[in-house]
Enzyme design. Sequence first.
Site, short mmCIF file in Angstrom:
data_model
loop_
_atom_site.label_atom_id
_atom_site.label_comp_id
_atom_site.label_asym_id
_atom_site.label_seq_id
_atom_site.Cartn_x
_atom_site.Cartn_y
_atom_site.Cartn_z
N ASP A 146 -12.64 42.94 -128.40
CA ASP A 146 -11.04 42.62 -128.76
C ASP A 146 -10.38 42.24 -127.47
O ASP A 146 -10.82 42.58 -126.32
CB ASP A 146 -10.43 43.65 -129.52
C1 NOJ Z 1 -6.36 40.76 -130.90
C2 NOJ Z 1 -6.73 41.19 -132.67
O1 NOJ Z 1 -6.74 42.57 -132.57
C3 NOJ Z 1 -7.74 40.55 -133.12
O2 NOJ Z 1 -7.81 40.98 -134.28
C4 NOJ Z 1 -7.75 39.01 -132.71
O3 NOJ Z 1 -8.82 38.40 -133.43
C5 NOJ Z 1 -7.65 38.91 -131.32
N1 NOJ Z 1 -6.31 39.38 -130.92
C6 NOJ Z 1 -7.55 37.27 -130.91
O4 NOJ Z 1 -6.30 36.61 -131.46
#
Ligand code: NOJ
Length: 757
Positions: free
Chosen positions: A297
């Site tokens: 993430d």
């Molecule tokens: C953080 C989030 O937790 C995740 O779900 C997301 O896909 C990414 N950012 C990219 O935006």
Amino acid sequence: MKRTAIILALVFTLMLSSHAAAGNAPPLYKTIFQRAGNNTGAKIEALLKEMTLEEKIGQMSLLACGCEVAVSGKKVSYKDEIRAGKAGALFGAYTAEKTRSLQRIAVEETRLGIPLLFGFDVLHGHRTIFPIPLAESCSWDLEQMERDARIAATEASAEGLHWTFAPMVDIARDPRWGRIAEGAGEDPWLACQIARARVRGFQGRDLSADDSLLACAKHYAAYGAAEGGRDYNTVDVSLRALRSIYLPPFRAAVAEGAATVMTAFNEFDGVPCTGNSFLIKEILKEKWHFTGFVVSDYAAINEMVNHGTAATERDASEEAVNAGVDMDMQSSAYRAFLEGLVKENRVSMETIDRAVARILTAKFRKGLFDDPYRFSSEKRQKEHVLRDSFAIEARRAAAKSMVLLKNDKALLPLAKGVKTIALTGPLADDRPALLGGWSAAGRGEDAVSIREGMGKRFKGTALLYAKGCSIEGESREGFAEALAMARRADVIVACMGESAAMSGEAASRASLDLPGVQRDFLMELKKTGKPIVLVLINGRPLTVAWEASHTDAMLEAWFPGIQGGNAIADVLSGDVNPSGKLTVTFPRSLGQIPLAYDGKNTGRPFDPFNRYTSKYLDMPTTPLFPFGYGLSYTEFRYSPVTLSSDELHLDDVLTVSVTVKNMGRFDGEEIVQLYLRDLVGSVTRPLKELRGFRKVLIPAGRERPVTFTLSAEDLAFYRRDMSYGAEEGQFEVFVGPHSQEGEGACFTLKGSATFPE
Ligand code: NOJ
């Protein structure tokens, strides 16, 4: 012969070194592939042989479009990084034009010309925004969810995207956690069916098709169990809970062919998920044979320093890559440290090659090496984005997702005789709010507000409007105007709830009441004596016990997407008979959280005559609205349950049957639910577990037989020794309209058996 080989090798080496300067020459990877023959594995191997370590690390890096990246303390533009071959994927870039121009940098200006993968958070639609995922799950309509994801993929891929960071398959049981809005609710079994439907929808049948997106099951794992419902917080669940509750939807997504998996921000058992080789290597890659790639993430690799399992970002990179994280999302850690780590033998070249091979395989599967620009097509963009037929699906999906929570004296559907409707509340005339969080490329101006939808549908009725109050804030200035209007109407339709920003990431709430002065406003509306329909727009279960006892009807409309206003009018008018059922429990009060339907009996189950049993002194233990609950404009009556036998043998199936009769005047769809209870197990077992459902359309006055079949595998669980299997003994089966109501029958499983997980 030997001489010819040497000459050929020389020519090839010359070609490689002169390629970058060769202007319009085909990208170098093509020349490398030609030499490797037709086999994809051989092509990847050949490409890996030609790649420098820096280029390999580039493929393992996902950058955010528009952002500057820090490289050795200096800020560098993401475009320069692409140009330098230091990015394998980009997120946040879309439209045919934009993706083409960025792809051109990768293909024409880097040494090897390896195309970029474009990713984005397309969770519930791209431009045609559908209801938030939690809402959609309440439709229990797997085909509809698959269709919605298909449409999202069609639009997004037409705008040059290859990859969605969805579906979010985290089980969530704490409504304080804002990301509950992104998932499929609290039940693992249902979430597995939904995960599969969404993966099928995003990816379609063929990953290389023009309208397919790579799916990404996220956030691996147990992210939804954040303590106190506070986003990014510590998670402390047992291995048994991990296996039984949190992992199954990931397993299902992988089994359905999800091309990628994203690691979670949180820890499991003291080890951050992004550096957790038990989760990534042992379970995901080895046990489940996941062949796609794993992405971290956003900045989750660096965050291992904050977690305290890595002293430096360099150590964090080592932990992540050795645990099996193939791609680093936006932390720059891989770009900064992997090269040095390889040189110091802390990370093997084999580990790097394996990661890069997985990423290149995904690019192959998308057909990007055949034509890097194939998804950046203005023609497809024009044809597919915001197609009229997509709006029809969005309207249908929104109406199906709504859950009728209360309907005293059949106030709904609004009678034809209603002459004046007072439409009020902060969400009655707010287009963008209907989209909800993570609405990707969605635009507020594409949405139909409730006021607009109602205006179109209730043409012969006087539709009065006054806002009354805002979602948040203390101002009561608008009360007087709205109350005066309400006094002139036959019925009040109050649209209240949360703003889109109140759910989703970093949107935990410590109170689940209607924010601001909304309840106060409702109290004033109540004093008018007019019947009140409360339409809730929100992304999580709210504590609405007061509202449930002081309004006449309540419709949970969630964040319904761009067709929300029309869909709400469809339901309020009776054009659509509501059929949604909750996939998440609504507590009476915050103090009951966590509260899911599949609790256990405990050693002291609640007994009203015994103080020393499990209960609260000041509140019932039961929820306000249980899992599976939802009303219809008609009523369904269930017959007693019949079983084909009172014994189930290991190689046999048991048929469970009921007849459901529509007792009312409206045709209606009923979601008939089957729950099981294993009475005695080697470990304690839930009081009820969903193991089947059928959604059946039953015309007014008619009845329908509904049957389910159960096999021993449906009774399997993680036994005391953590093996997965079913144990001989007595079971109860319940079939009913929700988790707290239903006819039961008993049967005995003859024999025990182990099953593959
Ligand atoms: C953080 C989030 O937790 C995740 O779900 C997301 O896909 C990414 N950012 C990219 O935006």
